[in-house]
Design an enzyme around this catalytic site. Structure first.
Site: not given
Ligand code: UDX
Length: 433
Positions: A23, A153-154, A263, A330
């Protein structure tokens, strides 16, 4: 050593691979060297501690010496969204230039593998070209190029990295494909599904994957908005039923305030821009994005209808993280909502189990008050809005809410509350009539 880079580095190191975690931020490198994760992610700090102590994870700022000692170089820099919604490739260009300069004095044949999410064509047209022009060397002859998108996924990044559902290896060079396959087989064995393709398809897979998931969420949010207008309708029963159809599947069908995070909003928007550039109008993706942006208005409409003028009303926001188990705010819909409420001159009381500090740094103190316990955050509230799906909120009961004002309005954007509220409250859930 951002979210993707550090998680990848730590889990590879755990699998006994020697990893130089590079980094350009000295503080971050020394923080990791002293076994501290620069952000919260379940389990990550344990893995960092173990792998730094065992010497398998070596945090450093020295890109040149790291590349000269590495067989594979994973590029994991951020590709944030520009104000116009397109993808900012500045960090990609900068690191490609640095890799190219370093490659001048490297005699081995490393594979440069892109993990950052980049628009189709970027790996070959920008990254490879920059490395070639800065190093004076040729891809395929002096170094290999690959693209392996990630699906972390986070909140569950460490376990996603330990047992991925899929490995995608994109490269137009068969030798590189074989070396990358052998590397991943060594780490994950033969059980993990692997798809090998060219770089452009690998780049597209990531956009297609995230766009599909985002579309699934916007779809169920559409159904939720319909349910809100029909007596007796319940989006969760509908999601349960349609999710039982194996052609649909039950994941990512939870209606809510709209998707946020680092993402989905950025990737859907970046993909829309990319499609337009190649002469295609992606109406479906535009609708996914629009439905998502409109979810906040559904909440504001309820507020205006039920509370009238918001000026000097006391509104408690439960949850600012974009989802549970992270301190990441974010693109969080909750943060956007607080900004709108602030504009309407409401007084906002915020609680979040983990993201309070990040929220304070972003939103400041004007009309906003921060609380580390729920009962204090809802004290004298005219309205409580549940925004994040934290497990802690599932345990809220009438006693937790006892300090709220009489006739307090509760807006439950994720249908978290599981008990029957007394008539002292007015309860509205998104997705139920
Ligand atoms: C996402 C993808 O899932 C992952 O594969 C990629 O590499 C990065 O982006 P992340 O952003 O960590 O991961 O979170 P995720 O669990 O996918 O949720 C994203 C958003 O969607 C959140 O705001 C969550 O609350 C919302 N969400 C998710 C819903 O509103 N309903 C759902 O059923 C699922």
């Amino acid at each position: 050593m951002g979210f993707v880079g550090l998680t990848t580095a730590a889990v590879f190191a755990e699998k006994k691979i020697t990893v130089y975690g590079v980094d350009n931020d000295k503080n971050k490198a020394s923080q990791i060297a002293s076994s501290k994760a620069p952000f919260f992610e379940p389990d990550l700090e344990h893995v960092i501690r173990r792998t730094v102590n065992s010497g398998k994870l070596i945090p450093t700022t020295d890109l040149l010496s790291s590349i000269s000692k590495s067989e594979i170089v994973f590029v994991c820099v951020g590709t944030p969204m520009k104000p116009d919604g397109s993808v900012n490739l500045d960090y990609i260009k900068k690191v490609s230039t640095q890799i190219g300069q370093a490659m001048k004095s490297v005699s081995a044949y490393p594979i440069i593998c892109v993990k950052s999410t980049v628009p189709p064509g970027t790996t070959e047209r920008i990254i490879t070209k920059l490395i070639q022009s800065k190093s004076g060397k040729t891809a395929g002859q002096h170094f290999g190029i690959a693209m392996t998108p990630e699906f972390l996924r986070e909140g569950s990044a460490v376990s996603d990295m330990r047992t991925p559902h899929l490995i995608v290896i994109g490269s137009s060079d068969e030798n590189v494909q074989e070396r990358m396959s052998a590397f991943f087989r060594k780490i994950y064995g033969t059980q993990t599904k692997m798809i090998t393709t060219n770089t452009i398809s690998a780049e597209l897979i990531k956009y297609a994957n995230n766009s599909f998931l985002a579309t699934k969420i916007s779809f169920i949010n559409t159904i939720a908005n319909v349910c809100n207008r029909i007596a007796g309708a319940d989006v969760d029963r509908i999601a349960d039923a349609i999710g039982s159809d194996p052609r649909i599947g039950n994941l990512f069908l939870k209606a809510g305030p709209g998707y946020g995070g680092s993402c989905f909003p950025k990737d859907v928007s970046g993909f829309i821009h990319y499609c337009k550039q190649i002469g295609y109008d992606p109406v479906l993706l535009k609708a996914t994005d629009l439905v998502n942006r409109n979810q906040i208005n559904i909440i504001l409409e309820i507020l205006n209808k039920e509370l009238g003028k918001l000026e000097d009303k006391s509104i408690s926001i439960l949850g600012t993280a974009f989802k549970k188990d992270t301190d990441d705010i974010r693109e969080s819909v909750s943060i956007k909502l607080v900004n709108k409420l602030k504009k309407a001159r409401a007084n906002i009381h915020i609680h979040d189990p983990m993201a309070l500090e990040n929220t304070r740094l972003t939103l400041g103190n004007n009309r906003i008050y921060y609380f580390s316990d729920i009962s204090s955050a809802i004290n004298s509230a005219d309205c409580i809005i549940l925004m994040t799906d934290w497990d802690e909120y599932k345990r809220i009961n009438e006693k937790t809410l006892s300090m709220a004002k009489d006739a307090c309005l509760i807006i439950d954007t994720r249908r978290i509350l599981k008990f029957n509220l007394s008539a002292r409250f007015r309860y509205i859930a998104l997705g139920r009539s």
